[in-house]
Design an enzyme around this catalytic site. Structure first.
Site, PDB file in Angstrom:
ATOM      1  N   LYS A   1      -3.501  -0.136   9.862  1.00 19.07           N
ATOM      2  CA  LYS A   1      -3.670  -0.476   8.454  1.00 19.07           C
ATOM      3  C   LYS A   1      -3.618  -1.997   8.337  1.00 19.07           C
ATOM      4  CE  LYS A   1      -1.112  -1.458   4.959  1.00 19.07           C
ATOM      5  NZ  LYS A   1      -1.997  -2.367   4.178  1.00 19.07           N
TER       6      LYS A   1
ATOM      7  N   GLY B   1      -6.218   0.180   2.919  1.00 14.72           N
ATOM      8  CA  GLY B   1      -5.490   0.664   1.762  1.00 14.72           C
ATOM      9  C   GLY B   1      -4.203  -0.089   1.549  1.00 14.72           C
TER      10      GLY B   1
ATOM     11  N   GLY C   1       0.060  -0.579   1.082  1.00 16.64           N
ATOM     12  CA  GLY C   1       1.267  -0.177   1.783  1.00 16.64           C
ATOM     13  C   GLY C   1       1.894   1.097   1.246  1.00 16.64           C
ATOM     14  N   PRO C   2       2.070   1.197  -0.082  1.00 16.47           N
ATOM     15  CA  PRO C   2       2.718   2.397  -0.620  1.00 16.47           C
ATOM     16  C   PRO C   2       1.962   3.690  -0.366  1.00 16.47           C
ATOM     17  CG  PRO C   2       2.801   0.604  -2.212  1.00 16.47           C
ATOM     18  CD  PRO C   2       1.896   0.152  -1.111  1.00 16.47           C
TER      19      PRO C   2
ATOM     20  N   VAL D   1      -1.207   4.076   2.229  1.00 17.91           N
ATOM     21  CA  VAL D   1      -1.617   4.193   3.624  1.00 17.91           C
ATOM     22  C   VAL D   1      -0.469   3.842   4.575  1.00 17.91           C
ATOM     23  CG1 VAL D   1      -3.199   3.306   5.381  1.00 17.91           C
ATOM     24  CG2 VAL D   1      -4.046   3.811   3.082  1.00 17.91           C
ATOM     25  N   GLY D   2       0.232   2.759   4.287  1.00 14.87           N
ATOM     26  CA  GLY D   2       1.362   2.394   5.138  1.00 14.87           C
ATOM     27  C   GLY D   2       2.431   3.469   5.165  1.00 14.87           C
TER      28      GLY D   2
ATOM     29  N   GLU E   1       8.695  -6.886  12.792  1.00 12.96           N
ATOM     30  CA  GLU E   1       8.729  -8.351  12.821  1.00 12.96           C
ATOM     31  C   GLU E   1       8.608  -8.796  11.372  1.00 12.96           C
ATOM     32  OE1 GLU E   1       8.041 -11.844  12.299  1.00 12.96           O
ATOM     33  OE2 GLU E   1       6.015 -11.519  13.073  1.00 12.96           O
TER      34      GLU E   1
ATOM     35  N   CYS F   1       5.787 -16.662   8.932  1.00 17.20           N
ATOM     36  CA  CYS F   1       7.176 -16.217   8.968  1.00 17.20           C
ATOM     37  C   CYS F   1       8.033 -17.108   9.843  1.00 17.20           C
ATOM     38  CB  CYS F   1       7.256 -14.769   9.449  1.00 17.20           C
ATOM     39  SG  CYS F   1       6.450 -14.497  11.052  1.00 17.20           S
TER      40      CYS F   1
ATOM     41  N   GLU G   1      12.699 -16.902   1.630  1.00 15.10           N
ATOM     42  CA  GLU G   1      11.424 -17.268   2.239  1.00 15.10           C
ATOM     43  C   GLU G   1      10.418 -17.620   1.145  1.00 15.10           C
ATOM     44  OE1 GLU G   1       8.924 -15.662   6.035  1.00 15.10           O
ATOM     45  OE2 GLU G   1       9.465 -14.162   4.536  1.00 15.10           O
TER      46      GLU G   1
END
Length: 493
Positions: free
Chosen positions: A172, A203, A205-206, A208-209, A247, A281, A381
């Protein structure tokens, strides 16, 4: 304007018509114009991709390491040939300046792919321990979830070791920057990768992830993204007790010791923190300097920040591109505004777009001095070209400030020489540390401590994350001791 729409997923080696009709708009962050559309995938699309990956695993996992190395080598050649096209797409969808897109956004993952060809040449797939044969085998179907800031590098850090190990993959890509994933799929297909080994479902995250993370036939999930998203993936994947690699975020510190080359340390820290418009990051977004040299650090940092030219990322003159999306732009502006209302001293940049730019999500390269260690801008961050300079009274306090973070991903130590730096390197609770501006090593392990995640990517450590360990006990000769006693009791039983 070129239409980059890809209204399909990539499953079983070919375009796959989505099960639903919803799409996601892709926006050029420099112009705010529509680039194209991709499908908003569903759980049904994930089911199909996983089923195909499961089916392909049986054959792919039994290919020889040499066969896999040959395919990866041909894919690397394909990436090399199409490097300019890949870079142009990254500049369009990420906003990265052209020179960064080609040298880093394409160059780094190309070298990661090549490194796995090297790993396959001499990796030991078995070893003998007394009367045991220890086998190393592919973990199975890998669900890969990647972010938008380095869309090829952070895919390749998962894809290359997974394929090298003999795993199949369901990816994804970020819904903000999915276009290069399709190009990679085509490159690998041309290189001879069998159908079904590498699949893509676009797609959110909510949806497909979440479906990938929860899927009972996905054996491992490798995800790069925010710590908040990592918690959600971890919770979903835990329902089927699958292997995880996360990560996540960072708030990395560059510790400048009193005997360091001060000018080099400050300027290099600014450059590293502003790389990719601060959207990394591993950015050194906290610079820790002796309190008595705060004014000097601020002056050098301001002069370095002033060198950055913002603008059209397709121009070779541009150093700093935009934030990738409006939500990120707004978030960075919020941090800048809050810091300006605090006791911190603004020494470069500030709120709003750079002068002369009225379109696109560009942020002024910004530096604050006199930042307190507990300030929000020093703890969270920011993910933009914003530097916080923090003073310390002595080096041990500098170490304490560096470690006072929920994150532990990257860092730097600057000292008169490497020997002087090492005591401080050992005290820092972070997964990777550069000493005196050492260059990036793409075959050394990368990953974090604390809420920066767990597991390692790159090199042999990253490769072995995609392997299961099988211990086979062989009868052989009687070795005596505990092992022989166990065999005797089993025979009598």
């Amino acid at each position: 304007m070129t239409n980059h729409s890809r209204r399909y997923h990539w499953i079983d080696g070919k375009p796959y018509t989505p099960s639903g009709g919803e799409t996601i708009d892709l926006i050029n962050p420099s112009t705010e114009q529509l680039l194209g559309q991709v499908p908003a995938g569903t759980a049904a699309d994930v089911d199909r991709a996983v089923a195909v990956a499961v089916g392909a695993f049986a054959d792919w996992s039994t290919t020889s390491p040499q066969q896999r190395a040959e395919i990866l080598a041909r894919a690397a050649e394909g990436m090399q040939r199409q490097g300019k096209e890949l870079a142009e797409v990254i500049t369009a969808e990420v906003g990265a300046p052209a020179k960064i897109s080609l040298s880093a956004q394409v160059g780094f993952p190309l070298n990661v792919l090549r490194s796995h060809v090297d790993i396959l040449r001499d990796f030991a797939w078995s070893e003998t321990i007394a009367n045991s044969l220890v086998l190393k085998e592919p973990v199975g179907v890998v669900g890969a979830i990647s972010p938008w800031n380095f869309p090829i590098q952070l895919v390749m850090a998962k894809l290359a070791p997974a394929l090298a190990a003999g795993c199949t993959v369901v990816l994804k890509p970020s819904e903000y920057t999915p276009l290069t994933a399709y190009l990679l799929a085509e490159i690998f297909q041309e290189a001879g990768l069998p159908d079904g080994v590498f699949n893509i479902v676009c797609g959110t995250g909510p949806v497909v992830g979440e479906a990938i993370s929860r899927h009972p036939l996905v054996n491992m999930v490798s995800m790069t993204g925010s710590t908040r998203a990592g918690r959600q993936v971890f919770a979903a994947a835990s329902t089927t007790v699958k292997r995880m690699h996360l990560e996540l975020g960072g708030k990395s510190a560059s510790l400048v010791l009193p005997d360091a080359d001060f000018d080099k340390a400050v300027r290099t820290t600014i450059d590293q923190a502003f790389f990719n418009s601060g959207q990394a990051c591993l950015a050194w977004s906290r610079m820790l300097v002796p309190q008595e040299r705060m004014a000097e650090a601020a002056e050098i940092a301001a002069s370095q920040a002033a060198l950055y030219r913002s603008g059209d990322p397709t121009s070779s003159e541009t150093d700093l591109g935009p934030q990738q999306n409006k939500a990120c732009f707004d978030r960075v502006q919020e941090y800048i505004g809050e810091a300006m209302a605090s006791d911190a001293t603004l020494v470069a940049g500030g709120p709003g777009r750079p002068d002369g730019i009225d379109r696109g999500w560009f942020v002024r390269p910004t530096v604050f001095a006199d930042v307190r260690p507990g300030d929000r801008i020093a703890q969270e961050e920011v993910f933009g070209p914003v530097m916080s300079i923090i003073g310390y009274r002595d080096p041990q306090e500098g170490v304490a400030i560096a470690n006072d973070s929920i994150f532990g991903l990257h860092g730097a130590v600057w000292a008169g020489d490497e020997q002087a730096a090492m005591p401080y390197v050992r005290q820092l609770r972070t997964g990777r540390i550069d000493v005196n501006g050492a260059k990036t090593n793409l075959v050394s392990p990368f990953g974090g401590y604390k809420q920066s995640g767990f597991g390692r990517e790159l090199g042999i450590y990253g490769f072995e994350s995609y392997l299961e360990i099988k211990s086979v006990q062989l009868a052989g000769d009687d070795t005596g001791g505990l092992e022989a006693g166990i065999r005797v009791r089993e025979a009598q039983g």
